[in-house]
Design an enzyme around this catalytic site. Sequence first.
Site, PDB file in Angstrom:
ATOM      1  N   ASP A  34       1.765   3.943   2.913  1.00 11.61           N
ATOM      2  CA  ASP A  34       0.730   4.805   2.323  1.00 11.61           C
ATOM      3  C   ASP A  34       1.350   5.979   1.551  1.00 11.61           C
ATOM      4  O   ASP A  34       1.507   5.895   0.337  1.00 11.61           O
ATOM      5  CB  ASP A  34      -0.242   5.286   3.411  1.00 11.61           C
ATOM      6  CG  ASP A  34      -1.630   5.626   2.887  1.00 11.61           C
ATOM      7  OD1 ASP A  34      -1.871   5.469   1.682  1.00 11.61           O
ATOM      8  OD2 ASP A  34      -2.489   6.043   3.695  1.00 11.61           O
ATOM      9  N   ASP A  35       1.666   7.071   2.230  1.00  7.03           N
ATOM     10  CA  ASP A  35       2.235   8.271   1.588  1.00  7.03           C
ATOM     11  C   ASP A  35       3.424   8.739   2.435  1.00  7.03           C
ATOM     12  O   ASP A  35       3.328   9.717   3.187  1.00  7.03           O
ATOM     13  CB  ASP A  35       1.172   9.381   1.526  1.00  7.03           C
ATOM     14  CG  ASP A  35      -0.057   8.931   0.766  1.00  7.03           C
ATOM     15  OD1 ASP A  35      -0.004   8.879  -0.470  1.00  7.03           O
ATOM     16  OD2 ASP A  35      -1.055   8.571   1.421  1.00  7.03           O
ATOM     17  N   HIS A  76      -9.625   1.129  -1.174  1.00  9.28           N
ATOM     18  CA  HIS A  76      -9.588   1.725   0.162  1.00  9.28           C
ATOM     19  C   HIS A  76     -11.020   1.664   0.710  1.00  9.28           C
ATOM     20  O   HIS A  76     -11.964   2.107   0.033  1.00  9.28           O
ATOM     21  CB  HIS A  76      -9.181   3.198   0.093  1.00  9.28           C
ATOM     22  CG  HIS A  76      -7.726   3.447  -0.175  1.00  9.28           C
ATOM     23  ND1 HIS A  76      -7.046   2.892  -1.212  1.00  9.28           N
ATOM     24  CD2 HIS A  76      -6.821   4.234   0.485  1.00  9.28           C
ATOM     25  CE1 HIS A  76      -5.791   3.312  -1.188  1.00  9.28           C
ATOM     26  NE2 HIS A  76      -5.619   4.131  -0.176  1.00  9.28           N
ATOM     27  N   HIS A  83       1.265   4.909  -2.355  1.00  8.32           N
ATOM     28  CA  HIS A  83       0.886   5.789  -3.466  1.00  8.32           C
ATOM     29  C   HIS A  83       2.159   6.460  -3.958  1.00  8.32           C
ATOM     30  O   HIS A  83       2.816   7.190  -3.183  1.00  8.32           O
ATOM     31  CB  HIS A  83      -0.104   6.852  -2.995  1.00  8.32           C
ATOM     32  CG  HIS A  83      -1.361   6.283  -2.414  1.00  8.32           C
ATOM     33  ND1 HIS A  83      -2.521   6.139  -3.146  1.00  8.32           N
ATOM     34  CD2 HIS A  83      -1.638   5.788  -1.178  1.00  8.32           C
ATOM     35  CE1 HIS A  83      -3.465   5.606  -2.374  1.00  8.32           C
ATOM     36  NE2 HIS A  83      -2.952   5.375  -1.180  1.00  8.32           N
ATOM     37  N   GLU A 123     -11.368   3.338   6.057  1.00  3.02           N
ATOM     38  CA  GLU A 123     -10.302   4.212   6.587  1.00  3.02           C
ATOM     39  C   GLU A 123     -10.999   5.295   7.412  1.00  3.02           C
ATOM     40  O   GLU A 123     -10.880   5.344   8.628  1.00  3.02           O
ATOM     41  CB  GLU A 123      -9.484   4.822   5.435  1.00  3.02           C
ATOM     42  CG  GLU A 123      -8.349   5.735   5.890  1.00  3.02           C
ATOM     43  CD  GLU A 123      -7.630   6.424   4.728  1.00  3.02           C
ATOM     44  OE1 GLU A 123      -8.193   6.489   3.615  1.00  3.02           O
ATOM     45  OE2 GLU A 123      -6.500   6.938   4.942  1.00  3.02           O
ATOM     46  N   HIS A 177       0.869  -1.197   0.000  1.00  2.00           N
ATOM     47  CA  HIS A 177       0.000   0.000   0.000  1.00  2.00           C
ATOM     48  C   HIS A 177       0.895   1.233   0.000  1.00  2.00           C
ATOM     49  O   HIS A 177       1.320   1.703   1.053  1.00  2.00           O
ATOM     50  CB  HIS A 177      -0.918  -0.038   1.228  1.00  2.00           C
ATOM     51  CG  HIS A 177      -1.939   1.058   1.269  1.00  2.00           C
ATOM     52  ND1 HIS A 177      -3.169   0.914   1.883  1.00  2.00           N
ATOM     53  CD2 HIS A 177      -1.940   2.321   0.787  1.00  2.00           C
ATOM     54  CE1 HIS A 177      -3.862   2.031   1.774  1.00  2.00           C
ATOM     55  NE2 HIS A 177      -3.122   2.920   1.121  1.00  2.00           N
TER      56      HIS A 177
HETATM   57  N1  ADE Z   1      -4.620   8.868  -1.644  1.00  2.00           N
HETATM   58  C1  ADE Z   1      -3.379   8.873  -1.150  1.00  2.00           C
HETATM   59  N2  ADE Z   1      -3.378   8.446   0.116  1.00  2.00           N
HETATM   60  C2  ADE Z   1      -4.660   8.144   0.434  1.00  2.00           C
HETATM   61  C3  ADE Z   1      -5.313   7.657   1.589  1.00  2.00           C
HETATM   62  N3  ADE Z   1      -4.651   7.385   2.724  1.00  2.00           N
HETATM   63  N4  ADE Z   1      -6.648   7.501   1.556  1.00  2.00           N
HETATM   64  C4  ADE Z   1      -7.328   7.778   0.447  1.00  2.00           C
HETATM   65  N5  ADE Z   1      -6.762   8.242  -0.667  1.00  2.00           N
HETATM   66  C5  ADE Z   1      -5.437   8.420  -0.678  1.00  2.00           C
HETATM   67 ZN    ZN Z   2      -3.765   4.788   0.619  1.00  2.00          ZN
END
Ligand code: ADE
Ligand code: ZN
Length: 336
Positions: A277-278, A196, A19, A199, A17
Amino acid sequence: MSDLATFIAGLPKAELHLHLEGSLEPEQMFAFAQRNKVDIPFKSAEEVRAAYRFSNLQDFLDIYYQGANVLRTEQDFYDLTSAYLSRVAADNAKHVEVFFDPQTHTARSIPFCAVADGILRALKDAEARGMTSKLILCFLRHLDEADAIATLKDAEPWLDRIAGVGLDSSEKGNPPSKFRNVYRMAKERGLKLVAHAGEEGPAEYVREALDLLHIDRLDHGNRSLEDPALVKRLAAGHMTLTVCPLSNLKLCIVSDLKQHPLRSMLDAGLRATINSDDPAYFGGYLNDNYNAVATALNLTRADLVTLAKNSFLGSFLSDAEKATHVAAIDAYVAGA
Ligand code: ADE
Ligand code: ZN
C-alpha cells in the site's frame, strides 16, 4: 533470519497494490524539499516518522497529501519510482502494478507530463533490469466525477502506457456509484478497472464496485467478509483482492494482526494477495508484510505459495506470462 523469513525472501512474487506517492521515505522528502526549495514542517526524518501515527484513513491521507507536496519535477517522479523499484526488487518481486494519483499533483499546477513521464521512464529503466510493471492511474474519490473525467482526458496521450484506472482516497461518503461514468469511459478506452472498496467503507461499496464500475480487481475488500453472499460471489468469480496487512494495522482497520481477515479470506476460497500500500508510511515493504502476517496468523509455506501465486494470477500479465511465473514458484518450492 527465521526459516520462514528465508523462504519468503526467496519466493518470487508480484506487488499489485502500491501507491508511488506512498513510497516517499522521510529522507527522500527532505532531499526533494531541499532541491525544490519547499518548506516542510519537520526538522528531521525521525520527527517525520514520529508523526506517522494514524487513527483512521483520513488521518493518514492528510499527512500523505502534505508529503506529496515536495514532488515537483519529472526527475522527482523518476527518483521516487526508481527507489521503490530497487527496494521491491530486493524483496524478490518480479512484477509490479503501481498506482499514481495525478490529481494530487495537477491540482498544484504540476503538469501531468512531468508526473507520467518521470514514472514511465523509471518503469522502463527497471524493465531493462528484468522487472516488469503496469501503471494504474487512480482517481481521487473525495473530488467529483467531472474532475476524474478531466483527468482521464489529460491522460489520453499516455493511455498506451497506462494499463488501468483505480479509485482511492477517502472512502466513507464517496461510494463507487459516484464514478460510474468515468469507469465506463475508461472501459471504452480498453483500460483495466480496479477500485479501493471495503477498506473503511461497507460491503455495499464492494457490491457497487462490482455492479456499477465492473471492476477487474478489488483493492482491500476486507469488509466483504461481513456479507457471506458477497464472499461466495467474489470466490466464484475468482476476484483478486489486494490485501495490505501493515496498512490495515496502521490505519486501525484491524486492532491486531492476529485478528487480520487474511486467514478467513483464504479459507473462504478468495484469491487474496499481500501488498504494502504505502510502505514509507506504514513501516514495511512487500516482504515485511508477508513476514508480519505470516507470523501473526501462523501461515504455512503452502499458504505463502498460494499467496505468491495469487499475486501473479491476479495481475494484468498475459496468461502465458502468468504461467511462467507460477512455474518459477513451483521450481523454487521444489528446490527450497
Ligand atoms: N491512498 C493511498 N493509500 C490509500 C489507502 N490505503 N486507501 C485509500 N486511499 C489511499
Ligand atoms: Zn491503497
